[in-house]
Design a protein around this motif. Structure first.
Motif, PDB file in Angstrom:
ATOM      1  N   THR A  47       0.835  -1.190   0.000  1.00  0.00           N
ATOM      2  CA  THR A  47       0.000   0.000   0.000  1.00  0.00           C
ATOM      3  C   THR A  47       0.876   1.249   0.000  1.00  0.00           C
ATOM      4  OG1 THR A  47      -0.062   0.005   2.419  1.00  0.00           O
ATOM      5  CG2 THR A  47      -1.842  -1.164   1.271  1.00  0.00           C
ATOM      6  N   LYS A  48       0.285   2.377  -0.384  1.00  0.00           N
ATOM      7  CA  LYS A  48       1.064   3.617  -0.353  1.00  0.00           C
ATOM      8  C   LYS A  48       1.387   4.008   1.078  1.00  0.00           C
ATOM      9  CE  LYS A  48       1.513   8.258  -2.191  1.00  0.00           C
ATOM     10  NZ  LYS A  48       0.944   9.341  -3.041  1.00  0.00           N
ATOM     11  N   ARG A  74       4.621  10.057  -6.035  1.00  0.00           N
ATOM     12  CA  ARG A  74       3.779   9.112  -6.759  1.00  0.00           C
ATOM     13  C   ARG A  74       4.372   7.716  -6.629  1.00  0.00           C
ATOM     14  NH1 ARG A  74       3.811   9.729 -12.281  1.00  0.00           N
ATOM     15  NH2 ARG A  74       2.039   8.301 -12.404  1.00  0.00           N
ATOM     16  N   GLY A  76       4.383   3.516  -7.908  1.00  0.00           N
ATOM     17  CA  GLY A  76       4.053   2.415  -8.811  1.00  0.00           C
ATOM     18  C   GLY A  76       4.542   1.112  -8.196  1.00  0.00           C
ATOM     19  N   THR A 223       0.655  -1.672 -10.747  1.00  0.00           N
ATOM     20  CA  THR A 223      -0.356  -0.719 -10.300  1.00  0.00           C
ATOM     21  C   THR A 223       0.322   0.634 -10.196  1.00  0.00           C
ATOM     22  OG1 THR A 223      -1.553  -2.404  -9.037  1.00  0.00           O
ATOM     23  CG2 THR A 223      -1.990  -0.101  -8.481  1.00  0.00           C
ATOM     24  N   GLU A 225       0.012   4.884  -9.738  1.00  0.00           N
ATOM     25  CA  GLU A 225      -0.802   6.008  -9.292  1.00  0.00           C
ATOM     26  C   GLU A 225      -1.062   6.946 -10.465  1.00  0.00           C
ATOM     27  OE1 GLU A 225      -0.821   9.108  -5.490  1.00  0.00           O
ATOM     28  OE2 GLU A 225       0.715   7.541  -5.686  1.00  0.00           O
ATOM     29  N   ASP A 226      -2.335   7.253 -10.707  1.00  0.00           N
ATOM     30  CA  ASP A 226      -2.714   8.042 -11.874  1.00  0.00           C
ATOM     31  C   ASP A 226      -3.993   8.806 -11.549  1.00  0.00           C
ATOM     32  OD1 ASP A 226      -3.585   9.039 -14.302  1.00  0.00           O
ATOM     33  OD2 ASP A 226      -3.165   7.217 -15.428  1.00  0.00           O
ATOM     34  N   ALA A 236      -3.798   6.211   0.987  1.00  0.00           N
ATOM     35  CA  ALA A 236      -2.858   7.323   0.973  1.00  0.00           C
ATOM     36  C   ALA A 236      -2.834   7.981   2.354  1.00  0.00           C
ATOM     37  CB  ALA A 236      -3.249   8.344  -0.088  1.00  0.00           C
ATOM     38  N   SER A 249      -8.094   8.872  -0.201  1.00  0.00           N
ATOM     39  CA  SER A 249      -8.141   8.020  -1.391  1.00  0.00           C
ATOM     40  C   SER A 249      -7.189   8.526  -2.466  1.00  0.00           C
ATOM     41  CB  SER A 249      -9.568   7.973  -1.942  1.00  0.00           C
ATOM     42  OG  SER A 249     -10.460   7.418  -0.998  1.00  0.00           O
ATOM     43  N   ARG A 250      -6.825   7.636  -3.383  1.00  0.00           N
ATOM     44  CA  ARG A 250      -6.035   7.994  -4.561  1.00  0.00           C
ATOM     45  C   ARG A 250      -6.498   7.125  -5.721  1.00  0.00           C
ATOM     46  NH1 ARG A 250      -1.020   4.592  -5.215  1.00  0.00           N
ATOM     47  NH2 ARG A 250      -1.340   2.787  -3.855  1.00  0.00           N
ATOM     48  N   ARG A 251      -6.308   7.631  -6.913  1.00  0.00           N
ATOM     49  CA  ARG A 251      -6.712   6.895  -8.109  1.00  0.00           C
ATOM     50  C   ARG A 251      -5.502   6.171  -8.697  1.00  0.00           C
ATOM     51  NH1 ARG A 251     -11.908   8.206  -9.218  1.00  0.00           N
ATOM     52  NH2 ARG A 251     -11.843   6.822 -11.015  1.00  0.00           N
ATOM     53  N   VAL A 252      -5.720   4.949  -9.152  1.00  0.00           N
ATOM     54  CA  VAL A 252      -4.660   4.141  -9.746  1.00  0.00           C
ATOM     55  C   VAL A 252      -5.199   3.458 -10.996  1.00  0.00           C
ATOM     56  CG1 VAL A 252      -3.581   3.717  -7.496  1.00  0.00           C
ATOM     57  CG2 VAL A 252      -5.234   2.067  -8.414  1.00  0.00           C
TER      58      VAL A 252
END
Length: 288
Positions: A47-48, A74, A76, A223, A225-226, A236, A249-252
């Motif tokens: 996890t981040k 960021r 990956g 995966t 992060e985007d 996050a 939250s974060r988008r991936v």
């Protein structure tokens, strides 16, 4: 100017962008994105919050310290060796033979005894065994240079999700130029020698060659992060303060990359997974 630890010299964020590669491998890992009562889960990949926590520990940050310098980084993750899920059965009891206390406290702030008395508490925890991940952390070069130095000589012990899960060394693979995707695509496969040899043997059996087949490249899941990704992860970190742990939250996005296997010799006629007659094998990731 960015200061990782209070009172420490600041790190000037200049010199362009870079990617710090971390090899996250060990006998056990546990990347929990959620825990409920007596059950502690692990996700299938880091996890981040876990990776940022590792970098914060290496840099000497206390749990109460702000994470301002680390939050914009960021991430990956490349799954080089998924490992196997381990269920760990735990029992907890008081060595003095007393009943365990309950979660509630009295008006004086003292935990109440369980009623009826409970002498053993059962918990279930999950881990990943023998997994290997490649984490790509993108951000300002000067900041990542400082983090690279910190990971190689950490201020606090490093852990793979939980303090009981130390990583094997070396953790840092150094800095690279380029995007997260390009770096993860060109960095050689980090799986153990045994796992890579098993993969080559399996490829040979699939083709009835009577020997191992050593491709130049292999497909592995990533995966990244985007902000425009089609999946959302609530991992996050905002603060690790013991009394105010906060996450957002974060988008991936999820994808597959063809990466170098690093075999001493390769069978060039099957080096490109896209041209392999067998096509993409989804079970290859599991070592089947």
């Amino acid at each position: 100017m960015t200061s990782l630890t209070p009172g420490a010299p600041s790190v000037r964020q200049s010199g362009g962008q870079a990617v710090l590669l971390l090899r996250l491998a060990g006998p056990l890992q546990s990347w929990g994105s959620r825990s409920a009562f007596n059950r502690r889960e692990t996700g299938p990949e880091p996890t981040k919050s876990g990776v940022i926590g590792l970098l914060a520990a290496a840099s000497g940050l206390a749990r109460e310290d702000p994470l301002d310098a680390l939050l914009p980084l960021r991430l990956g993750i490349r799954v080089d060796q998924p490992g196997a899920l381990l269920r760990d059965y735990h029992t907890v009891s008081d060595y003095r033979g007393r009943p365990l206390p309950q979660a509630g406290v009295s008006a004086k702030g003292i935990q109440k005894p369980t009623s009826p008395a409970k002498n053993t508490h059962v918990t279930t925890r999950y881990y990943l065994q023998d997994a290997v991940f490649l984490a790509a952390v993108a951000g300002p070069r000067t900041l990542l240079t400082a983090l690279d130095v910190a990971v190689r000589a950490p201020a606090y012990p490093l852990a793979l999700g939980r303090r009981s899960c130390p990583p094997t060394q070396p953790v840092s693979c150094g800095l690279r130029d380029g995007s997260i995707e390009d770096v993860l695509r060109e960095e050689p496969w980090q799986a153990s020698r045994r796992a890579r040899e098993q993969y080559a043997a399996q490829r040979g059996r699939e083709r009835n060659l009577g020997r191992s087949l050593y491709p130049a490249r292999v497909d592995r899941s990533v995966t990244v992060e985007d902000p425009h990704g089609d999946d959302v992860l609530h991992d996050a970190p905002v603060s690790f303060h013991p009394q105010a742990r906060t996450f957002t939250s974060r988008r991936v996005r999820h994808d597959w990359l063809s990466i170098p296997t690093g075999f001493p010799r390769t069978d060039d006629d099957t080096s490109d997974g896209a041209n392999d007659d067998a096509g993409h094998d989804p079970f290859a990731l599991l070592g089947w």
